[in-house]
Design an enzyme around this catalytic site. Structure first.
Site, PDB file in Angstrom:
ATOM      1  N   ARG A  78      -3.899   5.638   2.431  1.00  0.00           N
ATOM      2  CA  ARG A  78      -2.692   5.969   1.765  1.00  0.00           C
ATOM      3  C   ARG A  78      -3.038   5.900   0.158  1.00  0.00           C
ATOM      4  O   ARG A  78      -3.732   5.384  -0.085  1.00  0.00           O
ATOM      5  CB  ARG A  78      -1.636   4.821   2.059  1.00  0.00           C
ATOM      6  CG  ARG A  78      -1.498   5.019   3.520  1.00  0.00           C
ATOM      7  CD  ARG A  78      -0.343   4.433   3.821  1.00  0.00           C
ATOM      8  NE  ARG A  78      -0.152   4.635   5.240  1.00  0.00           N
ATOM      9  CZ  ARG A  78       1.223   4.580   5.855  1.00  0.00           C
ATOM     10  NH1 ARG A  78       2.356   4.371   5.143  1.00  0.00           N
ATOM     11  NH2 ARG A  78       1.444   4.799   7.071  1.00  0.00           N
ATOM     12  N   GLY A 118       8.371   5.389   5.072  1.00  0.00           N
ATOM     13  CA  GLY A 118       8.243   6.607   4.281  1.00  0.00           C
ATOM     14  C   GLY A 118       9.422   7.355   4.693  1.00  0.00           C
ATOM     15  O   GLY A 118      10.150   7.897   3.558  1.00  0.00           O
ATOM     16  N   ARG A 119       9.787   7.693   5.851  1.00  0.00           N
ATOM     17  CA  ARG A 119      10.657   8.750   6.379  1.00  0.00           C
ATOM     18  C   ARG A 119      12.187   8.421   5.623  1.00  0.00           C
ATOM     19  O   ARG A 119      12.882   9.246   5.262  1.00  0.00           O
ATOM     20  CB  ARG A 119      10.821   8.940   7.720  1.00  0.00           C
ATOM     21  CG  ARG A 119       9.587  10.145   8.213  1.00  0.00           C
ATOM     22  CD  ARG A 119       9.532  10.017   9.665  1.00  0.00           C
ATOM     23  NE  ARG A 119       8.605   8.841   9.715  1.00  0.00           N
ATOM     24  CZ  ARG A 119       8.598   8.550  11.059  1.00  0.00           C
ATOM     25  NH1 ARG A 119       9.365   9.178  12.018  1.00  0.00           N
ATOM     26  NH2 ARG A 119       8.179   7.435  11.475  1.00  0.00           N
ATOM     27  N   TRP A 120      12.373   7.146   5.623  1.00  0.00           N
ATOM     28  CA  TRP A 120      13.724   6.496   5.337  1.00  0.00           C
ATOM     29  C   TRP A 120      14.089   6.648   4.014  1.00  0.00           C
ATOM     30  O   TRP A 120      15.044   7.207   3.614  1.00  0.00           O
ATOM     31  CB  TRP A 120      13.682   5.043   5.661  1.00  0.00           C
ATOM     32  CG  TRP A 120      14.846   4.354   5.207  1.00  0.00           C
ATOM     33  CD1 TRP A 120      15.853   4.085   6.221  1.00  0.00           C
ATOM     34  CD2 TRP A 120      15.357   3.753   3.804  1.00  0.00           C
ATOM     35  NE1 TRP A 120      17.118   3.434   5.400  1.00  0.00           N
ATOM     36  CE2 TRP A 120      16.716   3.117   4.127  1.00  0.00           C
ATOM     37  CE3 TRP A 120      14.678   3.676   2.831  1.00  0.00           C
ATOM     38  CZ2 TRP A 120      17.160   2.519   2.951  1.00  0.00           C
ATOM     39  CZ3 TRP A 120      15.456   3.188   1.741  1.00  0.00           C
ATOM     40  CH2 TRP A 120      16.731   2.472   1.710  1.00  0.00           C
ATOM     41  N   HIS A 163       9.276   0.811   1.827  1.00  0.00           N
ATOM     42  CA  HIS A 163       8.529  -0.402   2.050  1.00  0.00           C
ATOM     43  C   HIS A 163       9.190  -1.564   1.598  1.00  0.00           C
ATOM     44  O   HIS A 163       9.098  -2.553   2.017  1.00  0.00           O
ATOM     45  CB  HIS A 163       7.171  -0.311   1.537  1.00  0.00           C
ATOM     46  CG  HIS A 163       6.258   0.696   2.173  1.00  0.00           C
ATOM     47  ND1 HIS A 163       6.214   0.962   3.440  1.00  0.00           N
ATOM     48  CD2 HIS A 163       5.504   1.767   1.668  1.00  0.00           C
ATOM     49  CE1 HIS A 163       5.458   1.990   3.783  1.00  0.00           C
ATOM     50  NE2 HIS A 163       4.882   2.429   2.556  1.00  0.00           N
ATOM     51  N   SER A 205      -0.956   3.129  18.180  1.00  0.00           N
ATOM     52  CA  SER A 205      -1.661   3.180  16.539  1.00  0.00           C
ATOM     53  C   SER A 205      -2.520   1.900  16.357  1.00  0.00           C
ATOM     54  O   SER A 205      -2.346   1.330  15.298  1.00  0.00           O
ATOM     55  CB  SER A 205      -0.375   3.184  15.659  1.00  0.00           C
ATOM     56  OG  SER A 205       0.239   4.400  15.864  1.00  0.00           O
ATOM     57  N   ASP A 242       7.606   0.997  11.628  1.00  0.00           N
ATOM     58  CA  ASP A 242       7.261   2.294  11.218  1.00  0.00           C
ATOM     59  C   ASP A 242       8.469   3.013  10.907  1.00  0.00           C
ATOM     60  O   ASP A 242       9.810   2.704  11.036  1.00  0.00           O
ATOM     61  CB  ASP A 242       6.778   2.749  12.361  1.00  0.00           C
ATOM     62  CG  ASP A 242       6.301   4.382  12.102  1.00  0.00           C
ATOM     63  OD1 ASP A 242       5.866   4.453  10.928  1.00  0.00           O
ATOM     64  OD2 ASP A 242       5.790   5.122  13.054  1.00  0.00           O
ATOM     65  N   ASN A 260      -4.630   2.126   6.857  1.00  0.00           N
ATOM     66  CA  ASN A 260      -3.813   2.273   5.982  1.00  0.00           C
ATOM     67  C   ASN A 260      -4.364   2.464   4.599  1.00  0.00           C
ATOM     68  O   ASN A 260      -3.658   2.901   3.559  1.00  0.00           O
ATOM     69  CB  ASN A 260      -2.843   1.372   5.964  1.00  0.00           C
ATOM     70  CG  ASN A 260      -1.876   1.145   6.980  1.00  0.00           C
ATOM     71  OD1 ASN A 260      -0.985   0.703   7.354  1.00  0.00           O
ATOM     72  ND2 ASN A 260      -1.516   2.532   7.545  1.00  0.00           N
ATOM     73  N   ARG A 294       8.129   6.858  -1.257  1.00  0.00           N
ATOM     74  CA  ARG A 294       8.032   5.940   0.189  1.00  0.00           C
ATOM     75  C   ARG A 294       8.093   4.681  -0.347  1.00  0.00           C
ATOM     76  O   ARG A 294       8.470   3.680   0.616  1.00  0.00           O
ATOM     77  CB  ARG A 294       6.492   6.576   0.563  1.00  0.00           C
ATOM     78  CG  ARG A 294       6.468   7.880   0.916  1.00  0.00           C
ATOM     79  CD  ARG A 294       5.074   8.373   1.324  1.00  0.00           C
ATOM     80  NE  ARG A 294       4.444   7.243   2.223  1.00  0.00           N
ATOM     81  CZ  ARG A 294       4.602   7.343   3.587  1.00  0.00           C
ATOM     82  NH1 ARG A 294       5.612   8.374   4.116  1.00  0.00           N
ATOM     83  NH2 ARG A 294       4.475   6.245   4.353  1.00  0.00           N
ATOM     84  N   ARG A 318       3.561   5.926  20.408  1.00  0.00           N
ATOM     85  CA  ARG A 318       1.875   5.474  20.374  1.00  0.00           C
ATOM     86  C   ARG A 318       1.829   4.084  19.783  1.00  0.00           C
ATOM     87  O   ARG A 318       2.625   3.454  19.173  1.00  0.00           O
ATOM     88  CB  ARG A 318       1.262   6.411  19.480  1.00  0.00           C
ATOM     89  CG  ARG A 318       1.490   6.932  18.213  1.00  0.00           C
ATOM     90  CD  ARG A 318       0.713   7.730  17.490  1.00  0.00           C
ATOM     91  NE  ARG A 318       1.251   7.999  16.030  1.00  0.00           N
ATOM     92  CZ  ARG A 318       1.817   9.164  15.848  1.00  0.00           C
ATOM     93  NH1 ARG A 318       2.004  10.078  16.648  1.00  0.00           N
ATOM     94  NH2 ARG A 318       2.297   9.165  14.616  1.00  0.00           N
TER      95      ARG A 318
HETATM   96  C1  FPP Z   1       4.771   1.997   8.367  1.00  0.00           C
HETATM   97  O1  FPP Z   1       5.519   3.128   7.850  1.00  0.00           O
HETATM   98  C2  FPP Z   1       4.759   0.856   7.393  1.00  0.00           C
HETATM   99  C3  FPP Z   1       3.694   0.310   6.892  1.00  0.00           C
HETATM  100  C4  FPP Z   1       2.370   0.900   6.867  1.00  0.00           C
HETATM  101  C5  FPP Z   1       3.762  -0.735   5.951  1.00  0.00           C
HETATM  102  C6  FPP Z   1       4.693  -1.755   6.459  1.00  0.00           C
HETATM  103  C7  FPP Z   1       4.764  -2.845   5.360  1.00  0.00           C
HETATM  104  C8  FPP Z   1       6.130  -3.492   4.961  1.00  0.00           C
HETATM  105  C9  FPP Z   1       7.161  -3.497   5.693  1.00  0.00           C
HETATM  106  C10 FPP Z   1       6.014  -4.175   3.888  1.00  0.00           C
HETATM  107  C11 FPP Z   1       4.956  -5.540   3.436  1.00  0.00           C
HETATM  108  C12 FPP Z   1       5.359  -6.412   4.782  1.00  0.00           C
HETATM  109  C13 FPP Z   1       5.770  -7.629   4.784  1.00  0.00           C
HETATM  110  C14 FPP Z   1       5.540  -8.736   6.099  1.00  0.00           C
HETATM  111  C15 FPP Z   1       6.338  -8.533   3.591  1.00  0.00           C
HETATM  112  P1  FPP Z   1       5.299   4.318   7.452  1.00  0.00           P
HETATM  113  O2  FPP Z   1       4.787   4.081   5.842  1.00  0.00           O
HETATM  114  O3  FPP Z   1       4.318   4.822   8.210  1.00  0.00           O
HETATM  115  O4  FPP Z   1       6.518   5.377   7.539  1.00  0.00           O
HETATM  116  P2  FPP Z   1       6.656   7.123   7.928  1.00  0.00           P
HETATM  117  O5  FPP Z   1       6.004   6.894   9.200  1.00  0.00           O
HETATM  118  O6  FPP Z   1       8.146   7.402   7.776  1.00  0.00           O
HETATM  119  O7  FPP Z   1       5.831   7.466   6.925  1.00  0.00           O
END
Ligand code: FPP
Length: 249
Positions: free
Chosen positions: A80, A32-34, A46, A205, A29, A77, A42, A203
């Site tokens: 999104r 997006g914030r990163w 990823h 999730s 997790d 998801n 966002r 959490r």
């Molecule tokens: C949650 O961060 C992250 C995800 C829903 C996607 C994770 C997917 C990857 C890391 C890429 C694909 C994976 C592989 C195994 C190659 P968020 O977007 O919810 O972040 P935020 O809470 O800051 O908005």
């Protein structure tokens, strides 16, 4: 006892290699914030997140952890924006294509947990290809949760058991935790010993709801794209300081 200390020396202590969590699970997790903090879309988060997954999976393997399970895409998801969903699917495709070339050499098995039937035909073919290669290997296993939801997984298992009862292959009284576990996407896997959630949220999730009954949880504010090997060391060291009682004393 064998100990491991990362070269950076950043860890608060030593990882005891004789008492590693056999199965680590991670909610990746904070991507997006990163990205937002850096004024980037966002999707940029990823992209870095996918690289961090590769680094951490290789590190788990090198340490001697048997299984790593990551939450890559949940049943929720799909809500999104389409370009974000597309980016995640493209990253998965890239990862699978690269893995097909390298997994046999590295002895890394891949397994997918979730309902893959809604993925593109191309992605489904790639997952089948990596499954076939994995079947020839016996090393470290990375499990990627894709279109995965813990409640969905439990419902499917319950439905399947109800069907078995309806056709008379089993009686309701015969249902045990072991039998039920076998019907989950994770059938055959040991439960996760340690679940790490970077990104600051505290959490579950909808992740591994059945399997997390006795998992140790570690929550950290570090955003997933910033997560380093040293953060994994620190999580394992904290895990090793815990007293797992499984409801006993
Ligand atoms: C949650 O961060 C992250 C995800 C829903 C996607 C994770 C997917 C990857 C890391 C890429 C694909 C994976 C592989 C195994 C190659 P968020 O977007 O919810 O972040 P935020 O809470 O800051 O908005």
């Amino acid at each position: 006892m064998a100990f491991f200390k990362s070269k950076s020396g950043n860890t608060a202590g030593l990882v005891d290699l004789d008492h590693l969590p056999r199965h680590i699970a991670i909610i990746m997790d904070g991507n997006g914030r990163w990205a937002k903090k850096r004024g980037l879309p966002r999707t940029a988060g990823h992209k870095v997140g996918a690289e961090v997954f590769r680094t951490i999976a290789t590190y788990c393997k090198d340490l001697g952890v048997d299984y790593l399970t990551v939450y890559a895409f949940s049943t929720e998801n799909w809500k999104r924006p389409q370009d974000e969903v597309n980016t995640i699917m493209t990253l998965l495709k890239k990862y699978l294509l690269e893995s097909i070339d390298t997994m046999a050499k590295d002895n890394i098995r891949l397994r997918f947990l979730g309902d893959l039937s809604v993925l593109s035909e191309e992605l489904q073919e790639l997952t089948e290809e990596t499954n076939a290669i994995s079947a020839t290997l016996d090393g470290f296993q990375a499990n990627i949760c894709l279109n995965y939801g813990g409640r969905d997984e439990i419902l499917r298992a319950a439905r399947s058991f109800a069907e078995d009862c309806a056709i008379g292959t089993i009686g309701a009284d015969a249902l045990t935790e072991e039998l039920f576990s076998e019907k989950l996407f994770s059938g055959g896997l040991p439960d996760p010993d340690l679940i790490i959630r970077p990104g600051g949220e505290k959490r579950v999730s909808n992740f591994l709801l059945w399997q997390c009954a006795y998992s140790e949880f570690i929550f950290t504010d570090t955003l997933w794209p910033d997560f380093k090997k040293e953060d994994l060391d620190a999580a394992i060291i904290e895990y090793q300081s815990r007293n797992r009682r499984y409801g006993g004393v």
